[in-house]
Write a protein that holds these residues in place. Sequence first.
Motif, short mmCIF file in Angstrom:
data_model
loop_
_atom_site.label_atom_id
_atom_site.label_comp_id
_atom_site.label_asym_id
_atom_site.label_seq_id
_atom_site.Cartn_x
_atom_site.Cartn_y
_atom_site.Cartn_z
N GLY A 95 22.48 -11.25 2.28
CA GLY A 95 23.31 -10.27 1.59
C GLY A 95 22.86 -8.85 1.83
O GLY A 95 23.68 -7.92 1.87
N GLY A 96 21.56 -8.65 2.00
CA GLY A 96 21.04 -7.30 2.20
C GLY A 96 21.28 -6.76 3.59
O GLY A 96 21.67 -5.60 3.76
N ASN A 97 21.05 -7.59 4.60
CA ASN A 97 21.24 -7.16 5.99
C ASN A 97 21.43 -8.40 6.85
O ASN A 97 20.45 -9.05 7.24
N LEU A 98 22.67 -8.74 7.12
CA LEU A 98 22.97 -9.96 7.84
C LEU A 98 22.36 -9.96 9.24
O LEU A 98 21.80 -10.97 9.68
N ALA A 99 22.46 -8.84 9.95
CA ALA A 99 21.94 -8.77 11.32
C ALA A 99 20.43 -8.96 11.33
O ALA A 99 19.89 -9.71 12.16
N ALA A 100 19.74 -8.29 10.40
CA ALA A 100 18.28 -8.42 10.34
C ALA A 100 17.88 -9.84 9.96
O ALA A 100 16.90 -10.38 10.51
N ALA A 101 18.62 -10.46 9.07
CA ALA A 101 18.31 -11.83 8.67
C ALA A 101 18.47 -12.78 9.85
O ALA A 101 17.65 -13.68 10.07
#
Length: 421
Positions: free
Chosen positions: A296-302
């Motif tokens: 939820g916070g940062n899909l790409a980073a996850a």
Amino acid sequence: MTRTVPPSSEPEAQTSTGPKDVAPAVALHTGTSDVRALLTSNLRQSGIYVAFVVIIGLFAVLTGGTSLSPGNVTNIVLQYSYILILAIGMVIVIIAGHIDLSVGSVVALTGATSAVLVIQQGMPWWVGVLAALAVGLAIGAWQGFWVAYVGIPAFIVTLAGMLLFRGLTLQVLDNISLSPFPQGYSRIASGFLNGLLGGNGYDAFTLLIGAIAVAGYAVSQYRSRIARIRYEQPVESFPLFVLKIVLVGAVVMAFAWQLATARGLPIVLIILAVLIIAYSVITTRTVFGRQVYAIGGNLAAATLSGVKVRAVNFWIFVNMGFLAAVAGVVFSSRSNGAQPSAGNMFELDAIAAAFIGGAAVTGGVGTVVGAMVGGLIMAVMSNGMQLMGVDQSIQSVVKGLVLLLAVAFDVYNKRRAGASR
């Protein structure tokens, strides 16, 4: 040639990270100005609790104390427990950046499944409960597949599910209501545990459970404080910490006393408490919980960090289906039957509880406890306005304004945080 040393290099050379510097670092954060900064930085989290207390006090005055009577406090627990159960699952969905519009229809379908098996077919009440949970898990897997593996936005999938499962409810019930359930089933949402330890005019067992809850909260908060100090994170002063524990303990014991002097400890409250504790642990202390926040916070980073986004999203919706089934069992038990229109607009109440409780529209932010407080705010407001005889249309207007203001406050906080960087 002489090399010029930057002025900042000397303090860096003198800085130590050894154990001797831990105490000064913590002491720095326990001053009055730092406590004020700590509370300000957590305004959204602390503000919701202040608002909750203010709303309780307001309706206590407006209703002449009726809203805080033992019987009414018990009724609030019984009447709104299924919304709080839905809010637990909904806040996890929202943290991951999704939404679920189908939970009201799932509540209706799972309750209808139980009713057909228990009332029409004459099966034991627990068979109906297990069947409802199985249907909820299947629905969650169905919607999770379309969201996680096909890639259709959750808004569309669950909007289709809202129509699909409502239609299936009508088919299962054949457009008629079924009632009543046997006593074992109806006790799920309407039964009480009382008289186990005796008591003169009150239920001692309920007070004991309240005391255990306060003790557990105090220990949990103390361990959290020690951990924050160990990692040199800001904490409130110890007197303020003790004051917080005392205030929470007083509120919990006052609530327990109201229940103890009414009908005792509701069984549905035990179910709700177990779910709250379990999902608080899942969201804060497990890998799955951290992955939900990461998505939820940062899909790409996850994704780049190795999080299996598809699998996590799939299980998020399986979990939502399970909790919607639990809510369906509780609601059908409370209403002592199944109706084709059951669960209507429940999804909006659950979504409102999550957002009022601090969940962010963009995902990545929210807590189970916050969603519970948000749901209780809606419950106290609805109950208080009903006691005052406020028209249903006005109640809807007030709820809509509260939800709008909560989201606006979230947007304002984010803009202010962005401007301060």
